[in-house]
Design a protein around this motif. Structure first.
Motif, PDB file in Angstrom:
ATOM      1  N   MET A 202       0.792  -1.198   0.000  1.00  0.00           N
ATOM      2  CA  MET A 202       0.000   0.000   0.000  1.00  0.00           C
ATOM      3  C   MET A 202       0.834   1.261   0.000  1.00  0.00           C
ATOM      4  O   MET A 202       0.286   2.347  -0.004  1.00  0.00           O
ATOM      5  CB  MET A 202      -0.908   0.007   1.216  1.00  0.00           C
ATOM      6  CG  MET A 202      -2.295  -0.067   0.714  1.00  0.00           C
ATOM      7  SD  MET A 202      -3.644  -0.226   1.741  1.00  0.00           S
ATOM      8  CE  MET A 202      -4.276   1.376   1.727  1.00  0.00           C
ATOM      9  N   SER A 203       2.154   1.145  -0.040  1.00  0.00           N
ATOM     10  CA  SER A 203       2.994   2.331   0.014  1.00  0.00           C
ATOM     11  C   SER A 203       2.845   3.189  -1.235  1.00  0.00           C
ATOM     12  O   SER A 203       3.101   4.380  -1.198  1.00  0.00           O
ATOM     13  CB  SER A 203       4.455   1.931   0.216  1.00  0.00           C
ATOM     14  OG  SER A 203       4.878   1.169  -0.903  1.00  0.00           O
ATOM     15  N   GLY A 204       2.431   2.613  -2.364  1.00  0.00           N
ATOM     16  CA  GLY A 204       2.256   3.380  -3.588  1.00  0.00           C
ATOM     17  C   GLY A 204       0.910   4.087  -3.654  1.00  0.00           C
ATOM     18  O   GLY A 204       0.674   4.883  -4.545  1.00  0.00           O
ATOM     19  N   MET A 205       0.035   3.790  -2.705  1.00  0.00           N
ATOM     20  CA  MET A 205      -1.303   4.378  -2.705  1.00  0.00           C
ATOM     21  C   MET A 205      -1.248   5.825  -2.247  1.00  0.00           C
ATOM     22  O   MET A 205      -0.600   6.145  -1.263  1.00  0.00           O
ATOM     23  CB  MET A 205      -2.176   3.560  -1.751  1.00  0.00           C
ATOM     24  CG  MET A 205      -3.620   3.743  -1.935  1.00  0.00           C
ATOM     25  SD  MET A 205      -4.145   3.065  -3.482  1.00  0.00           S
ATOM     26  CE  MET A 205      -5.865   3.184  -3.214  1.00  0.00           C
ATOM     27  N   ARG A 206      -1.917   6.687  -2.970  1.00  0.00           N
ATOM     28  CA  ARG A 206      -1.949   8.107  -2.617  1.00  0.00           C
ATOM     29  C   ARG A 206      -3.184   8.397  -1.774  1.00  0.00           C
ATOM     30  O   ARG A 206      -4.208   7.752  -1.923  1.00  0.00           O
ATOM     31  CB  ARG A 206      -1.950   8.955  -3.876  1.00  0.00           C
ATOM     32  CG  ARG A 206      -0.600   8.941  -4.574  1.00  0.00           C
ATOM     33  CD  ARG A 206      -0.627   9.800  -5.814  1.00  0.00           C
ATOM     34  NE  ARG A 206       0.685  10.015  -6.384  1.00  0.00           N
ATOM     35  CZ  ARG A 206       1.405   9.105  -7.009  1.00  0.00           C
ATOM     36  NH1 ARG A 206       0.959   7.888  -7.132  1.00  0.00           N
ATOM     37  NH2 ARG A 206       2.589   9.397  -7.511  1.00  0.00           N
ATOM     38  N   PRO A 207      -3.099   9.416  -0.908  1.00  0.00           N
ATOM     39  CA  PRO A 207      -4.264   9.787  -0.096  1.00  0.00           C
ATOM     40  C   PRO A 207      -5.422  10.234  -0.991  1.00  0.00           C
ATOM     41  O   PRO A 207      -5.211  10.720  -2.110  1.00  0.00           O
ATOM     42  CB  PRO A 207      -3.766  10.952   0.751  1.00  0.00           C
ATOM     43  CG  PRO A 207      -2.290  10.924   0.669  1.00  0.00           C
ATOM     44  CD  PRO A 207      -1.931  10.219  -0.589  1.00  0.00           C
ATOM     45  N   PRO A 208      -6.656  10.100  -0.507  1.00  0.00           N
ATOM     46  CA  PRO A 208      -7.818  10.494  -1.316  1.00  0.00           C
ATOM     47  C   PRO A 208      -7.756  11.936  -1.801  1.00  0.00           C
ATOM     48  O   PRO A 208      -8.123  12.218  -2.941  1.00  0.00           O
ATOM     49  CB  PRO A 208      -8.999  10.279  -0.371  1.00  0.00           C
ATOM     50  CG  PRO A 208      -8.530   9.284   0.632  1.00  0.00           C
ATOM     51  CD  PRO A 208      -7.050   9.501   0.766  1.00  0.00           C
ATOM     52  N   ALA A 209      -7.289  12.859  -0.968  1.00  0.00           N
ATOM     53  CA  ALA A 209      -7.228  14.264  -1.391  1.00  0.00           C
ATOM     54  C   ALA A 209      -6.279  14.430  -2.572  1.00  0.00           C
ATOM     55  O   ALA A 209      -6.544  15.211  -3.487  1.00  0.00           O
ATOM     56  CB  ALA A 209      -6.790  15.152  -0.227  1.00  0.00           C
ATOM     57  N   THR A 210      -5.192  13.678  -2.589  1.00  0.00           N
ATOM     58  CA  THR A 210      -4.238  13.755  -3.698  1.00  0.00           C
ATOM     59  C   THR A 210      -4.849  13.178  -4.964  1.00  0.00           C
ATOM     60  O   THR A 210      -4.656  13.714  -6.056  1.00  0.00           O
ATOM     61  CB  THR A 210      -2.934  13.018  -3.333  1.00  0.00           C
ATOM     62  OG1 THR A 210      -2.410  13.593  -2.138  1.00  0.00           O
ATOM     63  CG2 THR A 210      -1.917  13.118  -4.442  1.00  0.00           C
ATOM     64  N   ARG A 211      -5.602  12.097  -4.824  1.00  0.00           N
ATOM     65  CA  ARG A 211      -6.267  11.519  -6.003  1.00  0.00           C
ATOM     66  C   ARG A 211      -7.320  12.475  -6.554  1.00  0.00           C
ATOM     67  O   ARG A 211      -7.451  12.637  -7.765  1.00  0.00           O
ATOM     68  CB  ARG A 211      -6.883  10.161  -5.647  1.00  0.00           C
ATOM     69  CG  ARG A 211      -5.824   9.100  -5.368  1.00  0.00           C
ATOM     70  CD  ARG A 211      -6.398   7.700  -5.312  1.00  0.00           C
ATOM     71  NE  ARG A 211      -7.501   7.550  -4.383  1.00  0.00           N
ATOM     72  CZ  ARG A 211      -7.394   7.071  -3.149  1.00  0.00           C
ATOM     73  NH1 ARG A 211      -6.216   6.705  -2.693  1.00  0.00           N
ATOM     74  NH2 ARG A 211      -8.444   6.962  -2.379  1.00  0.00           N
ATOM     75  N   VAL A 212      -8.061  13.134  -5.672  1.00  0.00           N
ATOM     76  CA  VAL A 212      -9.060  14.118  -6.112  1.00  0.00           C
ATOM     77  C   VAL A 212      -8.363  15.296  -6.780  1.00  0.00           C
ATOM     78  O   VAL A 212      -8.812  15.777  -7.822  1.00  0.00           O
ATOM     79  CB  VAL A 212      -9.939  14.586  -4.932  1.00  0.00           C
ATOM     80  CG1 VAL A 212     -10.818  15.760  -5.337  1.00  0.00           C
ATOM     81  CG2 VAL A 212     -10.794  13.432  -4.420  1.00  0.00           C
ATOM     82  N   LEU A 213      -7.256  15.751  -6.220  1.00  0.00           N
ATOM     83  CA  LEU A 213      -6.502  16.852  -6.812  1.00  0.00           C
ATOM     84  C   LEU A 213      -6.014  16.471  -8.201  1.00  0.00           C
ATOM     85  O   LEU A 213      -6.182  17.243  -9.155  1.00  0.00           O
ATOM     86  CB  LEU A 213      -5.327  17.242  -5.915  1.00  0.00           C
ATOM     87  CG  LEU A 213      -4.385  18.322  -6.441  1.00  0.00           C
ATOM     88  CD1 LEU A 213      -5.142  19.614  -6.741  1.00  0.00           C
ATOM     89  CD2 LEU A 213      -3.257  18.559  -5.452  1.00  0.00           C
ATOM     90  N   ALA A 214      -5.418  15.299  -8.339  1.00  0.00           N
ATOM     91  CA  ALA A 214      -4.912  14.860  -9.643  1.00  0.00           C
ATOM     92  C   ALA A 214      -6.051  14.744 -10.661  1.00  0.00           C
ATOM     93  O   ALA A 214      -5.928  15.215 -11.797  1.00  0.00           O
ATOM     94  CB  ALA A 214      -4.184  13.526  -9.502  1.00  0.00           C
ATOM     95  N   THR A 215      -7.147  14.166 -10.246  1.00  0.00           N
ATOM     96  CA  THR A 215      -8.304  14.023 -11.147  1.00  0.00           C
ATOM     97  C   THR A 215      -8.854  15.387 -11.534  1.00  0.00           C
ATOM     98  O   THR A 215      -9.187  15.622 -12.705  1.00  0.00           O
ATOM     99  CB  THR A 215      -9.398  13.174 -10.470  1.00  0.00           C
ATOM    100  OG1 THR A 215      -8.844  11.905 -10.126  1.00  0.00           O
ATOM    101  CG2 THR A 215     -10.585  12.986 -11.376  1.00  0.00           C
TER     102      THR A 215
END
Length: 118
Positions: free
Chosen positions: A1-14
């Motif tokens: 799971m170390s490659g998993m990004r936090p939800p806020a980062t995924r929302v920002l990227a999207t």
């Protein structure tokens, strides 16, 4: 799971991808499409690269750029209502960028697990 990004980062990227796509579609038939690509499409894509590479300043600069996108959307929504949802989508996506870029800092600031002031 170390490659998993936090939800806020995924929302920002999207949100950055979507705002770049929005402006590419919005200005696709414009006589100055090349300039629109440089001004409206390239910056969110460069910021996206910074976010994906985990550059610490990328969320900050994304939030700052989103203030420009927000202002642009408000200006066009107010002065050109015939554009329909284009400016409103820009407003919504810019707000998504601001909030997702700010969320980790806000969580850290208002966390109950902060060390006591010394």
């Amino acid at each position: 799971m170390s490659g998993m990004r936090p939800p806020a980062t995924r929302v920002l990227a999207t949100s950055l991808v979507l705002i770049a796509a929005l402006y590419a579609a919005w200005y696709r038939d414009d006589a100055h499409f090349g300039a629109a690509l440089l001004v409206f499409v390239l910056p969110p894509l460069l910021l996206l690269a910074g976010v994906l590479l985990r550059r610490p300043s990328a969320p900050l600069w994304s939030g700052i750029a989103a203030l420009f996108w927000f202002s642009h959307g408000v200006m066009y929504a107010w002065s050109h209502p015939e554009l329909g949802l284009w400016p409103w989508a820009g407003i919504a996506l810019s707000l998504a960028v601001v909030f997702s870029a700010s969320l980790p800092g806000m969580r850290a600031r208002f966390s109950r697990n902060r060390p006591p002031k010394g």
